[in-house]
Design a protein around this motif. Structure first.
Motif, PDB file in Angstrom:
ATOM      1  N   LYS A 141       0.497  -8.182 -10.898  1.00 20.16           N
ATOM      2  CA  LYS A 141       1.343  -9.200 -11.506  1.00 20.16           C
ATOM      3  C   LYS A 141       1.128 -10.562 -10.842  1.00 20.16           C
ATOM      4  N   ALA A 142       0.886 -10.567  -9.530  1.00 19.05           N
ATOM      5  CA  ALA A 142       0.667 -11.823  -8.808  1.00 19.05           C
ATOM      6  C   ALA A 142      -0.586 -12.544  -9.292  1.00 19.05           C
ATOM      7  N   ARG A 143      -1.570 -11.788  -9.775  1.00 22.41           N
ATOM      8  CA  ARG A 143      -2.789 -12.427 -10.294  1.00 22.41           C
ATOM      9  C   ARG A 143      -2.528 -13.161 -11.596  1.00 22.41           C
ATOM     10  N   GLY A 144      -1.464 -12.774 -12.291  1.00 22.51           N
ATOM     11  CA  GLY A 144      -1.065 -13.488 -13.502  1.00 22.51           C
ATOM     12  C   GLY A 144      -1.883 -13.162 -14.732  1.00 22.51           C
ATOM     13  N   ASP A 145      -2.701 -12.131 -14.665  1.00 20.75           N
ATOM     14  CA  ASP A 145      -3.572 -11.779 -15.789  1.00 20.75           C
ATOM     15  C   ASP A 145      -3.084 -10.468 -16.389  1.00 20.75           C
ATOM     16  N   CYS A 146      -1.902 -10.520 -16.990  1.00 25.07           N
ATOM     17  CA  CYS A 146      -1.250  -9.302 -17.466  1.00 25.07           C
ATOM     18  C   CYS A 146      -1.864  -8.831 -18.784  1.00 25.07           C
ATOM     19  N   TYR A 206      -5.873 -27.905  -7.832  1.00 31.51           N
ATOM     20  CA  TYR A 206      -6.299 -27.053  -8.940  1.00 31.51           C
ATOM     21  C   TYR A 206      -6.986 -25.780  -8.458  1.00 31.51           C
ATOM     22  N   GLN A 207      -7.515 -25.798  -7.237  1.00 27.46           N
ATOM     23  CA  GLN A 207      -8.200 -24.622  -6.717  1.00 27.46           C
ATOM     24  C   GLN A 207      -7.229 -23.472  -6.430  1.00 27.46           C
ATOM     25  N   ASP A 208      -5.929 -23.752  -6.430  1.00 30.40           N
ATOM     26  CA  ASP A 208      -4.945 -22.747  -6.052  1.00 30.40           C
ATOM     27  C   ASP A 208      -4.237 -22.099  -7.235  1.00 30.40           C
ATOM     28  N   ILE A 209      -4.711 -22.333  -8.447  1.00 25.87           N
ATOM     29  CA  ILE A 209      -4.033 -21.728  -9.588  1.00 25.87           C
ATOM     30  C   ILE A 209      -4.492 -20.286  -9.796  1.00 25.87           C
ATOM     31  N   ASN A 210      -3.630 -19.501 -10.433  1.00 25.58           N
ATOM     32  CA  ASN A 210      -4.009 -18.147 -10.842  1.00 25.58           C
ATOM     33  C   ASN A 210      -4.118 -18.110 -12.363  1.00 25.58           C
ATOM     34  N   ALA A 211      -4.300 -16.914 -12.913  1.00 24.59           N
ATOM     35  CA  ALA A 211      -4.558 -16.796 -14.350  1.00 24.59           C
ATOM     36  C   ALA A 211      -3.375 -17.278 -15.190  1.00 24.59           C
ATOM     37  N   PRO A 246     -10.212 -19.582  -6.617  1.00 25.54           N
ATOM     38  CA  PRO A 246     -10.954 -20.802  -6.948  1.00 25.54           C
ATOM     39  C   PRO A 246     -11.837 -20.656  -8.185  1.00 25.54           C
ATOM     40  N   GLU A 247     -11.821 -19.489  -8.836  1.00 28.89           N
ATOM     41  CA  GLU A 247     -12.695 -19.306 -10.002  1.00 28.89           C
ATOM     42  C   GLU A 247     -12.392 -20.315 -11.098  1.00 28.89           C
ATOM     43  N   PHE A 248     -11.136 -20.761 -11.188  1.00 24.54           N
ATOM     44  CA  PHE A 248     -10.771 -21.669 -12.277  1.00 24.54           C
ATOM     45  C   PHE A 248     -11.323 -23.069 -12.041  1.00 24.54           C
ATOM     46  N   ILE A 249     -11.386 -23.511 -10.794  1.00 25.84           N
ATOM     47  CA  ILE A 249     -11.989 -24.810 -10.533  1.00 25.84           C
ATOM     48  C   ILE A 249     -13.507 -24.724 -10.691  1.00 25.84           C
ATOM     49  N   LEU A 250     -14.081 -23.555 -10.387  1.00 24.73           N
ATOM     50  CA  LEU A 250     -15.526 -23.385 -10.520  1.00 24.73           C
ATOM     51  C   LEU A 250     -15.963 -23.300 -11.983  1.00 24.73           C
TER      52      LEU A 250
END
Length: 302
Positions: A141-146, A206-211, A246-250
């Motif tokens: 749940k913490a990853r936010g990709d439910c 922005y590097q600290d956001i989750n899904a 950091p995948e979202f900033i990448l």
């Protein structure tokens, strides 16, 4: 590689923009200056939202915007929304709590991570599962990709956990964003309201956001991508324990851009072009890590 001026980047308002900023590069000043330029260009303060991760960062940004001596000297009635991602999420949830099984009266956030862990344990046991399934559900749940599946034990745990929280009229730290996304996706009127208020959306760290946080940013900016302006450091991510990655900033290029070009910013707080080249996931840019420099990406118009 060409050098592009700080002035050019902070004033760019036709494309979604990513600025990669190392430690000490002046991110607070950059974001504050961006807000001031928008207001000077005639943008209503009600159409600007600046999102941070910590309450202290939000307060520091407000102080910087209002300070006439060391900041930007805005009048209080010019101040745009400056908020944490989670505070914005709570505001959206509070607009329609029944949609996520909650009540407006005495709605509150349960902020204690240890209490959350215990509740996930109890939820697992009440569902006839092991304590370890509670821990797995909490991390998922913490990853936010439910992605709910009836065959997954962790999904059964989450159902039981949310039933407990609903009876207490509470939501946890992550639910503020997860439930906000659900409400925005299901209620066109609420979505339209917040898109109007986020016509120019600025995001720090922005590097600290989750899904889930990415999903919220994407929902709010989808129809006005030219107003999206994000700042971060792809070499620094400190909220991994909360599912940040950091995948979202990448992958900003893939999510929002057609073409991306990276430039060094010269003449800003003593930054300098180092002349080095680095390759990150197929992207090229100017090496700046040792000097706290900035580089940025441009994308398509909305």
């Amino acid at each position: 590689m060409p050098t592009i001026s700080y002035e050019h980047i902070v004033a760019e308002m036709t494309r979604p923009t990513l600025v990669l900023a190392g430690p000490g590069a002046g991110k607070t000043y950059l974001l504050g200056d961006r807000v001031k330029r928008l207001l000077d260009a005639g943008v209503d303060h009600g159409a600007i939202t600046l999102l941070t991760f910590a309450k202290d960062a939000s307060q520091n940004m407000r102080n910087k915007l209002l300070d006439p001596k060391h900041g930007f000297g805005l009048e209080y009635n010019q101040l745009p929304r400056v908020s944490t991602l989670h505070s914005l999420g709570f505001e959206i949830v509070n607009a329609k709590p029944k949609a996520v099984g909650l009540r407006k009266t005495n709605l509150r956030v349960q902020p204690d991570s240890l209490v959350t862990a215990l509740l996930f344990r109890d939820a697992a046991l009440s569902a006839g599962l092991a304590e370890a399934d509670g821990g797995a559900a909490r991390l998922c749940k913490a990853r936010g990709d439910c992605r709910q599946s009836e065959s997954e034990n962790r999904c059964s745990v989450c159902h039981a956990y949310r039933d407990i929280m609903s009876k207490c009229n509470c939501l946890d730290f992550d639910d503020q964003v997860l439930f906000a996304c659900q409400i925005l996706e299901e209620d066109a009127a609420i979505l339209a309201k917040y898109r109007t208020e986020c016509r120019h959306l600025l995001v720090d760290e922005y590097q600290d956001i989750n899904a889930a946080q990415f999903r919220l940013i994407e929902l709010l900016s989808r129809e006005t991508l030219d107003g999206l302006f994000v700042v971060g450091d792809d070499a620094q991510s400190i909220y991994g324990f909360r599912g940040a990655t950091p995948e979202f900033i990448l992958r900003f290029t893939d999510d929002f851009l057609v073409l991306q070009h990276h430039f060094a910013i010269g003449g800003f707080r003593g930054l300098r072009h180092t002349g080095g080249m680095v390759n990150r996931t197929g992207r090229f840019g100017v090496s700046w890590k040792s000097f706290g420099g900035l580089y940025h990406g441009y994308g398509r118009t909305a």
